[in-house]
Design a protein around this motif. Structure first.
Motif, PDB file in Angstrom:
ATOM      1  N   ASP A  99     -40.937 -10.194  41.938  1.00  6.38           N
ATOM      2  CA  ASP A  99     -40.110 -11.375  42.203  1.00  6.38           C
ATOM      3  C   ASP A  99     -38.807 -10.887  42.829  1.00  6.38           C
ATOM      4  OD1 ASP A  99     -39.070 -13.931  42.248  1.00  6.38           O
ATOM      5  OD2 ASP A  99     -38.366 -13.841  40.169  1.00  6.38           O
ATOM      6  N   LEU A 100     -38.597 -11.187  44.114  1.00  2.00           N
ATOM      7  CA  LEU A 100     -37.429 -10.679  44.827  1.00  2.00           C
ATOM      8  C   LEU A 100     -36.292 -11.688  44.797  1.00  2.00           C
ATOM      9  CD1 LEU A 100     -39.000  -9.049  48.024  1.00  2.00           C
ATOM     10  CD2 LEU A 100     -38.643  -8.062  45.754  1.00  2.00           C
ATOM     11  N   ASP A 101     -35.095 -11.175  44.641  1.00  2.00           N
ATOM     12  CA  ASP A 101     -33.883 -11.975  44.787  1.00  2.00           C
ATOM     13  C   ASP A 101     -33.062 -11.406  45.934  1.00  2.00           C
ATOM     14  OD1 ASP A 101     -34.130 -13.993  42.821  1.00  2.00           O
ATOM     15  OD2 ASP A 101     -33.695 -12.506  41.269  1.00  2.00           O
ATOM     16  N   PHE A 102     -32.276 -12.288  46.584  1.00  2.00           N
ATOM     17  CA  PHE A 102     -31.538 -11.919  47.789  1.00  2.00           C
ATOM     18  C   PHE A 102     -30.069 -12.313  47.648  1.00  2.00           C
ATOM     19  CE2 PHE A 102     -35.908 -12.912  48.807  1.00  2.00           C
ATOM     20  CZ  PHE A 102     -36.300 -11.898  49.653  1.00  2.00           C
ATOM     21  N   ALA A 103     -29.207 -11.497  48.253  1.00  2.00           N
ATOM     22  CA  ALA A 103     -27.783 -11.827  48.321  1.00  2.00           C
ATOM     23  C   ALA A 103     -27.225 -11.270  49.623  1.00  2.00           C
ATOM     24  CB  ALA A 103     -27.023 -11.247  47.130  1.00  2.00           C
ATOM     25  N   VAL A 104     -26.440 -12.077  50.333  1.00  2.00           N
ATOM     26  CA  VAL A 104     -25.765 -11.624  51.550  1.00  2.00           C
ATOM     27  C   VAL A 104     -24.360 -11.212  51.149  1.00  2.00           C
ATOM     28  CG1 VAL A 104     -24.992 -12.252  53.864  1.00  2.00           C
ATOM     29  CG2 VAL A 104     -27.155 -13.170  52.970  1.00  2.00           C
ATOM     30  N   THR A 105     -24.046  -9.931  51.344  1.00  2.00           N
ATOM     31  CA  THR A 105     -22.816  -9.373  50.793  1.00  2.00           C
ATOM     32  C   THR A 105     -21.699  -9.171  51.810  1.00  2.00           C
ATOM     33  OG1 THR A 105     -23.661  -7.114  51.066  1.00  2.00           O
ATOM     34  CG2 THR A 105     -24.112  -8.219  48.979  1.00  2.00           C
ATOM     35  N   GLY A 106     -21.978  -9.367  53.096  1.00  2.00           N
ATOM     36  CA  GLY A 106     -20.922  -9.182  54.088  1.00  2.00           C
ATOM     37  C   GLY A 106     -21.455  -9.307  55.497  1.00  2.00           C
ATOM     38  N   ALA A 107     -20.541  -9.275  56.461  1.00  2.00           N
ATOM     39  CA  ALA A 107     -20.907  -9.378  57.875  1.00  2.00           C
ATOM     40  C   ALA A 107     -19.963  -8.504  58.685  1.00  2.00           C
ATOM     41  CB  ALA A 107     -20.838 -10.826  58.355  1.00  2.00           C
ATOM     42  N   ARG A 108     -20.509  -7.931  59.765  1.00  2.00           N
ATOM     43  CA  ARG A 108     -19.703  -7.105  60.656  1.00  2.00           C
ATOM     44  C   ARG A 108     -20.300  -7.178  62.052  1.00  2.00           C
ATOM     45  NH1 ARG A 108     -23.401  -3.705  58.331  1.00  2.00           N
ATOM     46  NH2 ARG A 108     -24.251  -2.013  59.633  1.00  2.00           N
ATOM     47  N   ALA A 109     -19.519  -6.761  63.031  1.00  2.00           N
ATOM     48  CA  ALA A 109     -20.007  -6.728  64.411  1.00  2.00           C
ATOM     49  C   ALA A 109     -20.957  -5.559  64.599  1.00  2.00           C
ATOM     50  CB  ALA A 109     -18.838  -6.608  65.374  1.00  2.00           C
ATOM     51  N   MET A 110     -22.006  -5.782  65.368  1.00  2.00           N
ATOM     52  CA  MET A 110     -22.937  -4.702  65.704  1.00  2.00           C
ATOM     53  C   MET A 110     -22.396  -3.947  66.910  1.00  2.00           C
ATOM     54  SD  MET A 110     -27.001  -5.002  66.607  1.00  2.00           S
ATOM     55  CE  MET A 110     -27.999  -3.546  66.921  1.00  2.00           C
ATOM     56  N   ALA A 111     -22.176  -2.668  66.728  1.00  2.00           N
ATOM     57  CA  ALA A 111     -21.601  -1.854  67.799  1.00  2.00           C
ATOM     58  C   ALA A 111     -22.631  -1.580  68.890  1.00  2.00           C
ATOM     59  CB  ALA A 111     -21.082  -0.535  67.228  1.00  2.00           C
ATOM     60  N   PRO A 146     -23.870 -10.140  72.214  1.00  6.28           N
ATOM     61  CA  PRO A 146     -23.042 -10.301  71.008  1.00  6.28           C
ATOM     62  C   PRO A 146     -23.918 -10.486  69.774  1.00  6.28           C
ATOM     63  CG  PRO A 146     -22.231 -11.692  72.795  1.00  6.28           C
ATOM     64  CD  PRO A 146     -23.538 -11.142  73.255  1.00  6.28           C
ATOM     65  N   THR A 147     -23.697  -9.653  68.758  1.00  6.42           N
ATOM     66  CA  THR A 147     -24.564  -9.676  67.578  1.00  6.42           C
ATOM     67  C   THR A 147     -23.746  -9.408  66.318  1.00  6.42           C
ATOM     68  OG1 THR A 147     -26.419  -8.820  68.890  1.00  6.42           O
ATOM     69  CG2 THR A 147     -26.613  -8.650  66.497  1.00  6.42           C
ATOM     70  N   LEU A 148     -24.032 -10.175  65.272  1.00  4.93           N
ATOM     71  CA  LEU A 148     -23.452  -9.935  63.957  1.00  4.93           C
ATOM     72  C   LEU A 148     -24.504  -9.331  63.048  1.00  4.93           C
ATOM     73  CD1 LEU A 148     -21.323 -13.155  63.259  1.00  4.93           C
ATOM     74  CD2 LEU A 148     -20.483 -10.844  63.676  1.00  4.93           C
ATOM     75  N   LEU A 149     -24.092  -8.369  62.229  1.00  5.29           N
ATOM     76  CA  LEU A 149     -24.961  -7.769  61.229  1.00  5.29           C
ATOM     77  C   LEU A 149     -24.572  -8.301  59.854  1.00  5.29           C
ATOM     78  CD1 LEU A 149     -25.140  -4.017  62.332  1.00  5.29           C
ATOM     79  CD2 LEU A 149     -26.881  -5.782  62.642  1.00  5.29           C
ATOM     80  N   PHE A 150     -25.519  -8.947  59.196  1.00  2.05           N
ATOM     81  CA  PHE A 150     -25.293  -9.432  57.843  1.00  2.05           C
ATOM     82  C   PHE A 150     -25.957  -8.464  56.869  1.00  2.05           C
ATOM     83  CE2 PHE A 150     -24.693 -13.169  60.426  1.00  2.05           C
ATOM     84  CZ  PHE A 150     -23.623 -13.808  59.805  1.00  2.05           C
ATOM     85  N   ARG A 151     -25.175  -8.006  55.888  1.00  2.00           N
ATOM     86  CA  ARG A 151     -25.686  -7.047  54.911  1.00  2.00           C
ATOM     87  C   ARG A 151     -26.443  -7.806  53.828  1.00  2.00           C
ATOM     88  NH1 ARG A 151     -27.320  -2.030  55.502  1.00  2.00           N
ATOM     89  NH2 ARG A 151     -27.069  -0.744  53.634  1.00  2.00           N
ATOM     90  N   LEU A 152     -27.725  -7.461  53.666  1.00  2.00           N
ATOM     91  CA  LEU A 152     -28.602  -8.166  52.745  1.00  2.00           C
ATOM     92  C   LEU A 152     -29.004  -7.239  51.607  1.00  2.00           C
ATOM     93  CD1 LEU A 152     -30.319 -10.710  52.095  1.00  2.00           C
ATOM     94  CD2 LEU A 152     -32.141  -9.661  53.458  1.00  2.00           C
ATOM     95  N   ALA A 153     -28.736  -7.679  50.371  1.00  2.00           N
ATOM     96  CA  ALA A 153     -29.136  -6.932  49.179  1.00  2.00           C
ATOM     97  C   ALA A 153     -30.385  -7.568  48.581  1.00  2.00           C
ATOM     98  CB  ALA A 153     -28.006  -6.927  48.150  1.00  2.00           C
TER      99      ALA A 153
END
Length: 243
Positions: A26-38, A43-50
């Motif tokens: 049983d998986l749980d998810f949380a988005v912990t932050g966002a940053r620009a993709m170098a 143009p792209t944003l990277l969202f950190r997924l736990a």
């Protein structure tokens, strides 16, 4: 011949009722932050997924889908350009019912093996096409944060109780929320082509505007459009124009 009635890896055995299968992850998810993709091509944003696992065996991989939506109702109209709001959602008296989530992107990725917890990035492109409601909305939000919903689906490949490879589907109820600073979106899109925006034109309109530019020896598209607008104002008798 007697039919094989053994339950599959994703089915509960008879009599199990609604109890959760402990042999399935049983998986749980949380988005912990966002940053620009170098160094991204667009143009792209990277969202950190736990991700975290309860139950089941070690996860060998996850074929993950994520629907990303702007939850406009959680922000409301505060701090959003009212002309942009009207263009997307109609007149103010309609906003109570018309302010529905705006679909931003559908992302697919493969999560590498993990046991109990892991983290990965979701790459979400930021279009500059002003015909898209999402792009118009971000342009209308200059300050503060934009609330987002992430809706997950996909397939988990995991170790079964016997050590063999099993599969399980991610529940449609799995989601996560986060708030991304509007300034981050503007920063990322502003790095490309001088922060210009794109307007789609039909072939006929493009030929006409190109002919106008060449006919009047104009050097660029900004100058061409400005010249067309000035001529339109003069034709209208000098009526004041507000961009």
């Amino acid at each position: 011949m007697k039919a094989n009635t053994a339950p599959s890896a994703t089915e509960a055995p008879p009599g199990a009722g609604t109890a959760r299968r402990t042999d399935l992850p049983d998986l749980d998810f949380a988005v912990t932050g966002a940053r620009a993709m170098a160094d991204a091509a667009v143009p792209t944003l990277l969202f950190r997924l736990a991700l975290s696992r309860a139950g089941g065996g070690r996860v060998r991989s996850v074929s993950l889908n994520a629907d990303v939506r702007i939850a406009v109702d959680r922000r409301g109209s505060d701090g959003v350009d009212r002309l942009v709001m009207a263009r997307i959602f109609g007149q103010p008296e309609q906003w109570a019912t018309s302010m529905r989530p705006l679909t931003w992107a559908r992302i697919s990725t493969v999560v590498p093996p993990f046991d109990e917890r892991t983290e990965t990035d979701l790459a979400v492109p930021c279009s500059r096409d002003m015909e898209l409601a999402v792009t118009s909305y971000f342009h209308g939000v200059r300050d503060g944060e934009v609330p987002l919903d992430f809706l997950f689906s996909g397939t988990v490949f995991h170790d079964g109780p016997d050590g063999r490879l099993r599969t399980a589907q991610i529940s449609w109820a799995k989601d996560a929320t986060c708030r991304v600073p509007a300034a981050l979106w503007h920063e990322v899109t502003g790095r490309y082509d001088g922060g210009t925006s794109w307007l789609p034109l039909s072939p006929g309109a493009y030929r006409e505007i190109t002919a106008h530019r060449d006919r009047h020896a104009l050097t660029g598209w900004d100058e061409t459009v400005s010249d067309l607008l000035a001529r339109a104002r003069n034709t209208a008798g000098g009526t004041a124009w507000t961009p």
